[in-house]
Write a protein that holds these residues in place. Sequence first.
Motif, short mmCIF file in Angstrom:
data_model
loop_
_atom_site.label_atom_id
_atom_site.label_comp_id
_atom_site.label_asym_id
_atom_site.label_seq_id
_atom_site.Cartn_x
_atom_site.Cartn_y
_atom_site.Cartn_z
N GLY A 40 0.78 -1.23 0.00
CA GLY A 40 0.00 0.00 0.00
C GLY A 40 0.81 1.28 0.00
O GLY A 40 0.25 2.37 0.14
N GLN A 41 2.12 1.16 -0.18
CA GLN A 41 2.98 2.35 -0.16
C GLN A 41 3.80 2.44 -1.45
O GLN A 41 3.87 1.50 -2.22
N GLY A 42 4.42 3.59 -1.63
CA GLY A 42 5.33 3.74 -2.75
C GLY A 42 6.68 3.10 -2.44
O GLY A 42 7.04 2.91 -1.28
N PRO A 43 7.43 2.75 -3.49
CA PRO A 43 8.77 2.17 -3.25
C PRO A 43 9.68 3.15 -2.51
O PRO A 43 9.57 4.36 -2.70
N GLU A 44 10.57 2.59 -1.71
CA GLU A 44 11.56 3.41 -0.98
C GLU A 44 12.96 2.91 -1.31
O GLU A 44 13.22 1.72 -1.35
N PHE B 35 4.77 6.50 -13.37
CA PHE B 35 4.69 5.06 -13.55
C PHE B 35 3.26 4.59 -13.35
O PHE B 35 2.50 5.18 -12.56
N PHE B 86 2.11 6.18 -9.90
CA PHE B 86 3.12 6.80 -9.04
C PHE B 86 3.86 7.91 -9.79
O PHE B 86 4.20 7.78 -10.96
N PHE B 99 9.43 8.46 -4.26
CA PHE B 99 8.09 8.21 -4.77
C PHE B 99 7.03 8.87 -3.90
O PHE B 99 7.20 8.99 -2.67
N GLY B 100 5.92 9.25 -4.53
CA GLY B 100 4.73 9.60 -3.78
C GLY B 100 4.01 8.35 -3.32
O GLY B 100 4.45 7.22 -3.60
N GLU B 101 2.88 8.55 -2.65
CA GLU B 101 2.11 7.43 -2.13
C GLU B 101 1.22 6.80 -3.20
O GLU B 101 0.63 5.75 -2.97
#
Lengths: 114, 109
Positions: A40-44, B35, B86, B99-101
Amino acid sequence: GAGVSQSPRYKVAKRGQDVALRCDPISGHVSLFWYQQALGQGPEFLTYFQNEAQLDKSGLPSDRFFAERPEGSVSTLKIQRTQQEDSAVYLCASKGQMSSYEQYFGPGTRLTVT
Amino acid sequence: GIQVEQSPPDLILQEGANSTLRCNFSDSVNNLQWFHQNPWGQLINLFYIPSGTKQNGRLSATTVATERYSLLYISSSQTTDSGVYFCAVARTSGSRLTFGEGTQLTVNP
């Protein structure tokens, strides 16, 4: 041409086991990045290589995480003594020459630690 | 570090509708990418657009670097457009993407 490939696509590990995740970048790509994506999150960001040199490892969450790219092509992300919080999708990306800015991602490895 | 905010977090559309997704970022960047993450988790490159406007079929994107935002337009949406979109930015060409959420898009038939 072929894109970024990763293996395995899925990995289930018991807590405490060591795992190794492989990334094959696009042929000839100089730069390689590892990212971690929680549900549920963006890649880090985790770490970055330029050829075989690891230029930035500031995103690695603990000393249990280790990455290498000994010949400047294939890279391996190793996680020692896996913990449940390590469960995530691990993404690899590669980028071409220094004048190229765009990163291209592999399909990821989904790691589940039980 | 640089902050990236995307809106809306969720969007539900009927097939054929148009939509606009927004990405705000907190610092100047040399790399901005959009993306689409499909249901199998693959991140598909849509646009590399640190400034200006680009179009690719039903998709287009605009980045106003001086005002630190980017917009992704989807026209005549299709069910295959569903997934998470994204926005990701980097200060330099060789540095990490932040990246954003994401925006979760659902297109209903």
